[in-house]
Every structure is written in C-alpha cells, then in structure tokens.
Design a protein around this motif. Structure first.
Motif, mmCIF file in Angstrom:
data_model
loop_
_atom_site.group_PDB
_atom_site.id
_atom_site.type_symbol
_atom_site.label_atom_id
_atom_site.label_comp_id
_atom_site.label_asym_id
_atom_site.label_seq_id
_atom_site.Cartn_x
_atom_site.Cartn_y
_atom_site.Cartn_z
ATOM 1 N N ASP A 152 0.846 -1.203 0.000
ATOM 2 C CA ASP A 152 0.000 0.000 0.000
ATOM 3 C C ASP A 152 0.876 1.246 0.000
ATOM 4 O OD1 ASP A 152 -2.329 -1.406 0.035
ATOM 5 O OD2 ASP A 152 -2.370 -1.572 2.226
ATOM 6 N N GLY A 153 0.373 2.305 -0.579
ATOM 7 C CA GLY A 153 1.102 3.573 -0.538
ATOM 8 C C GLY A 153 1.449 4.071 -1.925
ATOM 9 N N ILE A 154 2.184 5.145 -1.921
ATOM 10 C CA ILE A 154 2.573 5.767 -3.190
ATOM 11 C C ILE A 154 4.081 5.984 -3.196
ATOM 12 C CG2 ILE A 154 0.421 6.959 -3.785
ATOM 13 C CD1 ILE A 154 1.415 9.352 -2.189
ATOM 14 N N THR A 155 4.637 6.117 -4.398
ATOM 15 C CA THR A 155 6.098 6.338 -4.423
ATOM 16 C C THR A 155 6.391 7.719 -3.840
ATOM 17 O OG1 THR A 155 6.071 7.238 -6.642
ATOM 18 C CG2 THR A 155 6.490 4.865 -6.431
ATOM 19 N N MET A 156 7.601 7.860 -3.356
ATOM 20 C CA MET A 156 7.958 9.080 -2.635
ATOM 21 C C MET A 156 7.767 10.337 -3.481
ATOM 22 S SD MET A 156 11.374 9.938 -0.607
ATOM 23 C CE MET A 156 11.440 11.401 0.401
ATOM 24 N N ILE B 190 5.677 5.440 0.307
ATOM 25 C CA ILE B 190 5.212 6.137 1.508
ATOM 26 C C ILE B 190 3.747 5.780 1.723
ATOM 27 C CG2 ILE B 190 4.860 8.410 2.588
ATOM 28 C CD1 ILE B 190 7.820 7.903 1.946
ATOM 29 N N ASP B 191 3.473 5.326 2.937
ATOM 30 C CA ASP B 191 2.086 5.001 3.281
ATOM 31 C C ASP B 191 1.815 5.627 4.646
ATOM 32 O OD1 ASP B 191 -0.434 3.842 3.342
ATOM 33 O OD2 ASP B 191 0.315 2.000 4.258
ATOM 34 N N GLY B 192 1.283 6.840 4.638
ATOM 35 C CA GLY B 192 1.128 7.566 5.902
ATOM 36 C C GLY B 192 2.499 7.857 6.461
#
Lengths: 311, 397
Positions: free
Chosen positions: A129-133, A179-181
């Motif tokens: 889960d998350g997005i690239t930096m 980055i996830d939170g």
C-alpha cells in the motif's frame, strides 16, 4: 531480431497458468528490461514483474556471421541470459532474506515464459500500500527539518534491517521508496547485494539511476566490500531535495557538491539548528569520502531525535 | 582532556601535577622510567587510580640507527634489530613485535593499550602497508588471547606527511576497516622545523592535522595527540579526546633530532616560562613579565596559582622551576576543561577562535606598552585562526 514487448495476451496467459482470475491490469512505467503490472484480483491485488531476458545481443551478432559454431552460440546465449537474469534473481533473493521488502507470492521461484525465441522471467509479489515518494507530500510540499528527520529515521531503520541481514540496497531513490502515511518502505532491491554474495563484475549494463548513486558505485570494482554506508549516501541527497525542492531540477553534480548545497541551505535557513542538521546529518549521510559518513546507523538515529522535535 | 606526557625528571613534577588535580591521564614513557618504577608511582599515590593510563613502547627508536634509546635498550621486549624494510618484510618479526609489545604493556596497570609505534615519514610510503598489517596482527593476537582491553593505533607522524591530504584520504579509507576493533588512535606530530618561534606552524600542515583529527572523530575513534603545547587546544576544539603535554619544551613539541640527541646539551638552560592563553603563548617570565613589570600582569596573567609570586615580584631565581611547569598544566587544564564542557564542535571551534582573537588584541596591547623592549610574536595566532576557519568551512562547522 527486434525486442518484443509484453502484451496483454501474454499477461493473461501467465495469469491463466496460475489460475488467477483478474478484474483489471494496470501497467507501471516500464524501466529497462523490466515490466511491472498491478493485477486487480480476488482476494487482494497483486504485482506481476516480468523481465525480458532474451539474448538479443548474441542472436543479432550471429546474423552477421556466416559460419556459426552451434555449441559456442549456445554457450554465449546462456551466458547472456544468466547476466540478464541477475537482477531479477537478486531481487527475489533479497525479498526472501530481508523482511523489509515485499514478499514473493503464488510461486516459490522465478518462472519462465517463452514466445518463440523471446524469453521472459517473472514472479508475483504482494502489493504494498502507498505511493512512491515523488508522488507523496514529502516531494510535493515544502518540508521542515523535523519532517525530514522523521523520514530519515524511518528510512535508516530500513537500512539497519537490511544491514542486519548483511544486505545493501544500492539503488535507493524516490521512485524506489513507498510512503504510506508515516510508514516508509523500500522496493526494487534489484541491485541489492549481500556482503556474503558472490562477486558481481559489471558488464556495462545500465543499472539503476546514477543521480543518487554514491561515488563508490560509479567506479567498476569487482571485489568491493559493500557496507550500509553506500545506502546512507542517497538518503542524504533525498533529504537535501526535500528541504530544497529547487535542487531537483539541477544537475547531479550540483546536488552532490556539498559546498554548493550548503550555500543554498544557508540562504534558505540561517538558524543554527538547520546548519547543525546539515553538518551532523546530511554530511554524515552523503559525504563524498565513505570514511566521513556515519559509522553507526544507531548513532545517527540518536542525533536525529533532537531534530524530530525541532519545529 | 589533558594528559601528562611523562618524560625525564618526572618525580616531583608528577607529584605536583597530580596532587593539584591538573590532569585527566598520563602517558608513561618507558624510555625514561622503568616499568617497576612506574608501578611504584602508581602504588604510592592513590590519585593514579582515577587517571587514564597509557604507555607507549616507542619501537620507532629502532627505526633510527643512532637514536638515543636510553632505558628502552635494556628491555628484553624491545626489538634488538634495526626496524628497516628488510625487518618489516618478515612476518615473524611483525608478530614478535606485537607479542613483545603486549607483554611489555602487561607489566604496568594501563587503561588503554597501544600498538607498536612506527615513525611515519609520509602516508604514501610503503611502510603504511606494514603498519596496517601490524595493527591487524595486534588485533588478532589480542582476540586469540581473549584480551578485550581497548587498543589504540599508535604512531609518530612527520609534520611533512600533512603537507598533502590525498595520501591521508587513502590511509583513512584503509583505517576504516579497523573501526570496529580499534578504540582509537594515538599520534604524535614530529615537528620537523626547529624554529626559534616556538608556536610557529605551517598553515597547510596545521590545517591538515586538524582535519585528520576531525576525520578520526567522525569515524568514531577516540583520539589522543601527544607532545603538544598551546596548539593542543586547537586539537581539543576539533574533537581530540586527550592532548598530552609535559614540563619540558621537548615534551610539548616533539622533534626527532631532539629526541635522538639529548636536548639539555643542545639547548642549554631552559627559560622559565608562563603559559598564558590570554596571549596563546608560552612567554619567558623574565622578558615578558619581570622586565615589563605590573603593566604586563593584566595582559598575561590568567588567574593561576603562580600569579601571586609574580605579582609580589618574587625574584625569578627563587621561583621553583617545577612550579612554573605546574602553571603550564594549570592553564592548559583550565582551558581543556572549558572545551570538554562545550556541547559540540561548532561551539568548541568558535570558542578557540574567540580566544585567538582576544590573544591577538592582548599581544598588540603588550607589544605597544611604552618602554617595552620584548615582543610577543603573534604570527602563530593568525595561522591557528586561519587553520581553524579552513576546517570549519570544509566541514560545515
């Protein structure tokens, strides 16, 4: 022989092999020999990574040679395949050994997929889960010293966990950080190297993005004794880009010129706290000379504590 | 922290300094004191218990044919052969050097052990390979004997070796491999010039020495710098954990020639001096204080125990030399403690720059006193200040 790119039918064939009923397929930006797809399926979405390991170089070379020694051709092809497979093999090995990387799922090992003479290797990975930096607030918004300190602390924790297993990532860059939170993760350990691994001799293949590479990575060294210090280097550069977003548009040489960066840093913030962050953190992560980088991850994390509370 | 650089005529001087509590440690010199005499000192004064104790076996005396080895030549553990390239090529010689060095140090109660000490002319010389090899053998030997005492890599380095940092960079890259096993580095700079200006330094050399100390600290080593005078405060400001200083000039400024040939014969009677950080110098009592009189006091005197005698104009011949040596320790200790109390290298280097600025002003003031015929040389103040500023700039301090 022309390079053949993976098609939707190829993906469907692979998914069918493993009885995966998908709802949709989303491709990620292609990089080099690797193609990555997000597969939406039940019960959870997964990642499919496919590497083109076709020995085009050997095959194309043989087109211009009238007399071909079949045995030699076979040996050369296998050697080229072996080299092209190295990155995917490293990636899988690192994900099995280091708990910080996304886990391999569905298969126990790398599988092969062929279309005529075209050869691909693939494996499935859990979706993180998350997005690239570079899509995250760390890169889209202005960062304070405290925010950078929080990010670095989390990233250093990952470097520490890798080093506990004697692994060095060697390709940390904003694209390889999820980055996830508040959670930070590294992905794509294709260049990851264990201190216990066999020696890698570079063969002129383009590996990774040099912008964030440490100086010791840019020289061909067959028996270099890699340590976590190589992974500290990109973290300092990323921290600089977090604090001074305008530097992202400047050249790699300027980003790595600490006197130049320090001037910009002081222009932005003249406070002692900010200067000591540069001296005690940035320089200890990204010093050109490896012996000037921090010799202990824990020590630099301890130093970060005071900066986390600084705003 | 300040260490006594023990040398000749130690008896009453040691007692005075230690009883006055003007030091944190001692570097024993077996060239002048036998190990049994050292042990006797330790037994007779409980104060030694709290001091950090180091002893350097000074094998480098065997690198020079005609050096004056004094007591060193009487120890069975001291190398008998000349330490030259042929000697260093033989692995068994290096091993023997290591074993004997450890055995010898075990005869005295010490806090830190030293590796065999080599003299290094240049970091580019081939001896460096042998030095590193010897350190590795030292570590292996101690590990195999389950000896967990902290070990210091020890060397005497020619000042010329600091003329260029390229070889030092390479040396530090090699030294990095030892960062887990070595506690620290103890080095002495062989000041190869014999200038009559006692504090004079080559700016590039001094800058590189300071950078070397700073780099060693960044690498996580403890650092001891031996044989220093007031420039020891510069070393402290960039991170040196301990600086060694002694009573005689030869214990505050190491010189190879002087070490081989007894300094007493070469230089005659020593002048009584006053170490004043207010002028960042060791000034001769007669010329700078007695001849100038009370006008010199506010400029030079710095609240030391000896000041009372000087203010009362006690004749200089009556002043006990050992009290003058004690004053040097009192002054140095006071300032080393100030540096130790400051939280980081930025504060420490700023402090030393302030002291140097004040010293410059005070020297000007002193030199311009009416009817004063003695001049305190201030050339070194700018050198010191420039060297510190260079290191600050290069390291973003």
């Amino acid at each position: 022989m022309e390079i053949r790119y993976i098609t939707k039918i190829d993906i469907e064939t692979i998914l069918d092999r493993h009885n995966i009923k998908y709802q949709s397929i989303c491709p990620f930006p292609k990089s080099g020999q690797k193609a990555v797809f997000k597969i939406i399926c039940d019960p959870n979405p997964i990642i499919l990574k496919i590497y083109n390991v076709t020995p085009y170089h050997t095959i194309n070379q043989m087109e211009y040679v009238s007399h071909v020694d079949v045995d030699e051709l076979k040996v050369q092809k296998n050697e080229e395949i072996r080299i092209l497979t190295m990155i995917i093999a490293r990636e899988v090995k690192a994900s099995k050994k280091c708990p910080i990387f996304p886990k391999m799922i569905i298969t126990k090992d790398i599988d092969e997929y062929r279309v005529n003479e075209h050869l691909y290797k693939y494996y499935f990975e859990e979706l993180v889960d998350g997005i690239t930096m570079n899509e995250s607030s760390y890169y889209l918004e202005e960062n304070s010293i405290s925010q950078i300190a929080y990010f670095l602390d989390a990233a250093l924790e990952l470097v520490k966990k890798m080093w506990d297993k004697t692994y060095v990532h060697r390709d940390i860059k904003p694209n390889n950080i999820i980055i996830d939170g508040e959670r930070v993760m590294f992905i794509d350990p294709g260049l990851a190297k264990s201190a216990n691994d066999e020696t890698l001799t570079r063969t002129g293949m383009a590996m990774g993005t040099p912008r964030y590479w440490a100086p010791e990575q840019q020289e061909i060294q067959s028996n270099y004794n890699w340590t976590f210090k190589t992974d500290l280097y990109p973290l300092g550069l990323i921290a600089i880009e977090m604090f001074l977003p305008e530097l992202r548009r400047l050249s790699e040489d300027q980003l790595k010129d600490m006197q130049f960066v320090y001037k910009k840093w002081c222009e932005k913030d003249q406070f002692d706290k900010s200067k000591s962050f540069f001296r005690d953190i940035i320089v200890k992560l990204s010093a050109e000379k490896i012996f000037r980088r921090a010799s202990s991850i824990e020590d630099i994390q301890k130093t970060l504590v005071e900066f986390k509370e600084s705003d | 922290m300040l260490m006594i650089q023990q040398g000749p005529a130690a008896g009453p001087k040691l007692k005075k300094i230690i009883d006055s509590n003007f030091c944190d440690g001692i570097i024993w010199d077996p060239r002048d004191l036998t190990s049994s005499r050292i042990n006797q000192y330790i037994r007779e004064n409980i104060e030694y218990e709290d001091l950090v104790k180091v002893m350097e076996f000074k094998q480098y005396y065997q690198q020079f044919d005609n050096s004056d080895k004094k007591k060193l030549k009487d120890y069975p553990e001291f190398p008998k052969e000349l330490i030259d390239r042929a000697f260093l090529r033989r692995q068994e010689n290096l091993e023997e050097l290591v074993h004997n060095n450890i055995d010898f140090q075990q005869s005295v109660e010490l806090d830190y052990l030293c590796t065999p000490t080599f003299y290094i002319e240049s970091f580019g010389h081939r001896i460096i390979e042998r030095v590193l090899e010897t350190w590795q053998k030292n570590i292996t030997y101690m590990n195999s004997h389950e000896d967990s005492n902290p070990l210091f890599a020890t060397m005497v380095i020619s000042e010329n070796a600091f003329s260029n940092y390229d070889y030092i960079n390479e040396f530090l890259e090699d030294l990095e491999d030892f960062s887990e096993e070595l506690e620290g580095v103890y080095f002495t700079v062989d000041r190869n010039e014999m200038s009559s200006l006692r504090h004079k330094f080559d700016l590039a050399h001094l800058t590189n020495i300071l950078q070397f100390i700073y780099d060693l600290k960044v690498m996580g080593f403890k650092v001891i710098v031996g044989y220093t005078s007031v420039e020891g405060l510069l070393y402290s400001s960039v991170g040196a954990d301990y600086v060694g200083t002694g009573w005689f000039y030869s214990l505050r400024k190491f010189n190879r020639v002087q070490k081989g040939l007894p300094p007493e014969k070469a230089f005659g009677i020593q002048k009584k001096r006053y170490t004043s950080i207010k002028v960042f110098s060791e000034v001769p009592l007669q010329e700078a204080i007695y001849n100038v009189g009370a006008r010199s006091h506010p400029i030079i005197l710095d609240n030391c125990s000896l000041d009372r005698e000087l203010i009362l104009e006690t004749p200089i011949d009556i002043l006990n030399s050992n009290d003058c040596y004690l004053q040097h320790f009192e002054e140095m200790y006071k300032y080393v403690q100030i540096f130790d109390s400051l939280p980081d290298v930025s504060d420490k280097t700023n402090k030393v720059l302030n002291l140097l600025e004040e010293a410059e002003t005070n020297i000007q003031l002193f030199n311009n006193l009416p009817n004063n015929t003695y001049t305190i040389n201030s050339g070194h103040i700018k050198q010191y200040s420039d060297a510190i500023k260079s290191v600050k700039e290069a390291n973003f301090i």
